[in-house]
Design a protein around this motif. Structure first.
Motif, PDB file in Angstrom:
ATOM      1  N   THR A  32       4.115   1.843 -12.525  1.00  0.00           N
ATOM      2  CA  THR A  32       4.763   0.748 -11.803  1.00  0.00           C
ATOM      3  C   THR A  32       4.593   0.916 -10.304  1.00  0.00           C
ATOM      4  O   THR A  32       4.245  -0.040  -9.598  1.00  0.00           O
ATOM      5  N   LEU A  33       4.820   2.109  -9.805  1.00  0.00           N
ATOM      6  CA  LEU A  33       4.675   2.346  -8.367  1.00  0.00           C
ATOM      7  C   LEU A  33       3.232   2.168  -7.924  1.00  0.00           C
ATOM      8  O   LEU A  33       2.978   1.621  -6.838  1.00  0.00           O
ATOM      9  N   LEU A  34       2.297   2.616  -8.731  1.00  0.00           N
ATOM     10  CA  LEU A  34       0.891   2.453  -8.377  1.00  0.00           C
ATOM     11  C   LEU A  34       0.492   0.981  -8.357  1.00  0.00           C
ATOM     12  O   LEU A  34      -0.225   0.539  -7.468  1.00  0.00           O
ATOM     13  N   ILE A  35       0.980   0.240  -9.337  1.00  0.00           N
ATOM     14  CA  ILE A  35       0.662  -1.183  -9.393  1.00  0.00           C
ATOM     15  C   ILE A  35       1.273  -1.910  -8.207  1.00  0.00           C
ATOM     16  O   ILE A  35       0.605  -2.667  -7.512  1.00  0.00           O
ATOM     17  N   LEU A  36       2.548  -1.666  -7.960  1.00  0.00           N
ATOM     18  CA  LEU A  36       3.209  -2.337  -6.845  1.00  0.00           C
ATOM     19  C   LEU A  36       2.644  -1.877  -5.505  1.00  0.00           C
ATOM     20  O   LEU A  36       2.509  -2.663  -4.577  1.00  0.00           O
ATOM     21  N   GLY A  37       2.310  -0.619  -5.412  1.00  0.00           N
ATOM     22  CA  GLY A  37       1.748  -0.106  -4.173  1.00  0.00           C
ATOM     23  C   GLY A  37       0.305  -0.510  -3.976  1.00  0.00           C
ATOM     24  O   GLY A  37      -0.187  -0.574  -2.855  1.00  0.00           O
ATOM     25  N   GLY A  38      -0.403  -0.822  -5.057  1.00  0.00           N
ATOM     26  CA  GLY A  38      -1.804  -1.169  -4.968  1.00  0.00           C
ATOM     27  C   GLY A  38      -2.069  -2.650  -4.757  1.00  0.00           C
ATOM     28  O   GLY A  38      -3.199  -3.045  -4.519  1.00  0.00           O
ATOM     29  N   CYS A  39      -1.057  -3.467  -4.859  1.00  0.00           N
ATOM     30  CA  CYS A  39      -1.239  -4.905  -4.707  1.00  0.00           C
ATOM     31  C   CYS A  39      -1.600  -5.289  -3.285  1.00  0.00           C
ATOM     32  O   CYS A  39      -2.237  -6.293  -3.052  1.00  0.00           O
ATOM     33  N   SER A  40      -1.164  -4.537  -2.349  1.00  0.00           N
ATOM     34  CA  SER A  40      -1.487  -4.779  -0.955  1.00  0.00           C
ATOM     35  C   SER A  40      -1.572  -3.432  -0.262  1.00  0.00           C
ATOM     36  O   SER A  40      -1.234  -2.410  -0.832  1.00  0.00           O
ATOM     37  N   SER A  41      -2.026  -3.451   0.951  1.00  0.00           N
ATOM     38  CA  SER A  41      -2.166  -2.183   1.657  1.00  0.00           C
ATOM     39  C   SER A  41      -1.094  -2.054   2.737  1.00  0.00           C
ATOM     40  O   SER A  41      -0.591  -3.048   3.252  1.00  0.00           O
ATOM     41  N   TRP A  42      -0.767  -0.826   3.046  1.00  0.00           N
ATOM     42  CA  TRP A  42       0.246  -0.535   4.054  1.00  0.00           C
ATOM     43  C   TRP A  42      -0.420  -0.374   5.412  1.00  0.00           C
ATOM     44  O   TRP A  42      -1.483   0.231   5.524  1.00  0.00           O
ATOM     45  N   HIS A  43       0.214  -0.912   6.440  1.00  0.00           N
ATOM     46  CA  HIS A  43      -0.303  -0.840   7.808  1.00  0.00           C
ATOM     47  C   HIS A  43       0.819  -0.414   8.743  1.00  0.00           C
ATOM     48  O   HIS A  43       1.985  -0.708   8.508  1.00  0.00           O
ATOM     49  N   ASN A  44       0.422   0.260   9.811  1.00  0.00           N
ATOM     50  CA  ASN A  44       1.366   0.661  10.854  1.00  0.00           C
ATOM     51  C   ASN A  44       0.643   0.465  12.179  1.00  0.00           C
ATOM     52  O   ASN A  44      -0.271   1.211  12.514  1.00  0.00           O
ATOM     53  N   SER A  45       1.043  -0.562  12.909  1.00  0.00           N
ATOM     54  CA  SER A  45       0.350  -0.912  14.149  1.00  0.00           C
ATOM     55  C   SER A  45       0.552   0.128  15.253  1.00  0.00           C
ATOM     56  O   SER A  45      -0.153   0.095  16.258  1.00  0.00           O
ATOM     57  N   ASN A  46       1.469   1.051  15.075  1.00  0.00           N
ATOM     58  CA  ASN A  46       1.709   2.089  16.082  1.00  0.00           C
ATOM     59  C   ASN A  46       0.695   3.226  15.992  1.00  0.00           C
ATOM     60  O   ASN A  46       0.609   4.043  16.892  1.00  0.00           O
ATOM     61  N   ILE A  47      -0.063   3.292  14.883  1.00  0.00           N
ATOM     62  CA  ILE A  47      -1.029   4.373  14.685  1.00  0.00           C
ATOM     63  C   ILE A  47      -2.432   3.775  14.770  1.00  0.00           C
ATOM     64  O   ILE A  47      -2.846   3.006  13.909  1.00  0.00           O
ATOM     65  N   VAL A  48      -3.174   4.145  15.814  1.00  0.00           N
ATOM     66  CA  VAL A  48      -4.488   3.565  16.065  1.00  0.00           C
ATOM     67  C   VAL A  48      -5.605   4.321  15.347  1.00  0.00           C
ATOM     68  O   VAL A  48      -6.492   3.722  14.758  1.00  0.00           O
TER      69      VAL A  48
END
Length: 92
Positions: free
Chosen positions: A10-26
């Motif tokens: 479940t976590l892999l499916i929910l986590g894999g549906c979109s990607s995580w971004h953090n604009s503070n880390i270049v």
């Protein structure tokens, strides 16, 4: 064990549906390193705050119904996402 695999899937499916971004880390290398660290932290935190299917003294695992298990998985996924958001990540 079956419930643990269900939670992980479940976590892999929910986590894999979109990607995580953090604009503070270049830097992409640093971002991937921090993302992996934050995901591990948030998975552990979610599992501790919303345990699913915990077995006690040989009793059957709880929850015993599909609806209750789904509800627990949903609650754990929400806890994970709130943790990630709190650490500066957003889904894109």
């Amino acid at each position: 064990m079956k419930r643990l695999l269900t939670v992980i899937a479940t976590l892999l499916i929910l986590g894999g549906c979109s990607s995580w971004h953090n604009s503070n880390i270049v830097d992409p290398a640093q971002r991937n390193k921090i993302l992996a660290k934050d995901k591990a932290f948030c998975r552990q935190r979610a599992a501790q705050q919303v345990p699913i299917g915990a077995e006690t003294d040989g009793a059957p695992p709880e929850p015993t119904t599909y609806q209750a298990e789904f509800s627990g998985n949903y609650a754990q996924a929400n806890t994970f996402e709130k943790c990630m958001t709190g650490r500066g990540w957003y889904k894109k």
